[in-house]
Write an enzyme that holds these catalytic residues in place. Structure first.
Site, PDB file in Angstrom:
ATOM      1  CD  GLU A   1      37.475  96.935  25.883  1.00  0.00           C
ATOM      2  OE1 GLU A   1      38.613  97.194  25.472  1.00  0.00           O
ATOM      3  OE2 GLU A   1      37.223  96.028  26.696  1.00  0.00           O
TER       4      GLU A   1
ATOM      5  CD  GLU B   1      38.490  80.655   9.095  1.00  0.00           C
ATOM      6  OE1 GLU B   1      39.462  80.043   8.629  1.00  0.00           O
ATOM      7  OE2 GLU B   1      38.359  80.912  10.294  1.00  0.00           O
TER       8      GLU B   1
END
Length: 309
Positions: free
Chosen positions: A91, A123
């Protein structure tokens, strides 16, 4: 003791994994009562963030100083935490006219596919984090934010450890106190929001807290870098009709000029808001506005002072 028994016991010590006996029969409540309960839980998050504001501000000052010298801001996390980092990074280009994938970067364990699906074991790998950062050509000029609700996710901790090893600024954002992630980083930000409504579902309060902190890290850094004029997005990239209309409104709010003058200024600056404002407020032509902004490292207030306005 097996690895899984050890991991289970470790998880049981985390605030984000605590069981709430008072919510054990929440599924028997009405939908409205569940919504009220959830909303009440969410309302506690901003106060938890407020308790970390000095740490957040210190991290921002460090990030902004490095970005002003050409460094990058890199987010690294797994699962929800990684997705939030990628979201914040994605963004920045339309909001602050940063270069996509170059100034603010989001890394998620397992790569882009992990944005929409679980990548088994990603992860759990410190080495994967190191490889991802090495692929970016990470240097001491950069800043890395490891994001993990638990504060123990190997990918996030590994990212911070690798980054610190090359001299980059490191920030560890977690939702548990005394986390390994915060300990590994130069700046530890631990927003303790307490047990989740659904046990261990850290996309809830923890995710909200992380989003609020990431909003601060990127937005205030960009303010420090001169990407705004007051609270106006003067570096907005007008990539669609809505943003083109917003550009015109921002110029109007900053200058008070009429529609015709605004259109002329934006035409002269190829739609760039910041130089358009400078041409109107300082009464200079577009090339001069561009030169003044370059000399002030993009800070519009400084450029206006240099122009004598």
């Amino acid at each position: 003791m097996s690895h899984y028994t050890e991991l289970r016991r470790e998880l049981e010590t985390l605030t984000t994994e605590e069981f709430r006996p008072d919510l054990a029969e929440i599924d028997r409540l009405s939908t409205l009562d569940i919504a009220r309960t959830m909303n009440g839980e969410d309302a506690t998050v901003p106060a938890a963030v407020a308790g970390q504001l000095p740490q957040i501000a210190a991290a921002i000052d460090g990030i902004a100083a490095r970005m002003a010298r050409g460094g990058r801001l890199v987010y690294a996390g797994a699962g929800t935490a990684g997705r939030l980092g990628v979201l914040d990074a994605s963004e920045c280009p339309p909001t602050f006219n940063t270069t996509p994938g170059q100034e603010v970067v989001g890394l998620i364990a397992g790569g882009p596919e992990a944005m929409v699906t679980s990548i088994e074991g990603a992860e759990d790998s410190r080495e994967l984090a190191a490889a991802d950062l090495a692929a970016l050509g990470l240097t001491a000029a950069d800043s890395v934010v490891g994001i993990s609700a638990s504060g123990r996710t190997p990918y996030a901790v590994g990212a911070v450890e690798y980054a610190r090893g090359v001299g980059a600024l490191t920030i560890g954002l977690s939702c548990n106190a005394g986390s390994a992630l915060a300990a590994a980083a130069e700046h530890g930000i631990e927003v303790v929001v307490g047990p989740e409504l659904v046990v261990g579902s850290t996309r809830l309060k923890s995710g909200t807290a992380q989003k609020l902190v990431l909003n601060m890290l990127s937005t205030i850094t960009m303010i420090r870098l001169g990407k705004t004029y007051g609270n106006l997005m003067v570096d907005v990239r007008a990539s669609n009709e809505k943003l083109r209309a917003r550009s015109r409104r921002i110029v109007a709010l900053a200058t008070g000029a009429g529609d015709a003058a605004i259109e002329a200024a934006l035409t002269a600056t190829d739609g760039e808001v910041k130089p358009a404002i400078l041409t109107l407020l300082a009464q200079v032509d577009a090339p001069t506005a561009t030169r003044l902004l370059a000399a002030s490292n993009g800070h519009l207030r400084q450029a206006l002072t240099s122009a004598g306005s």
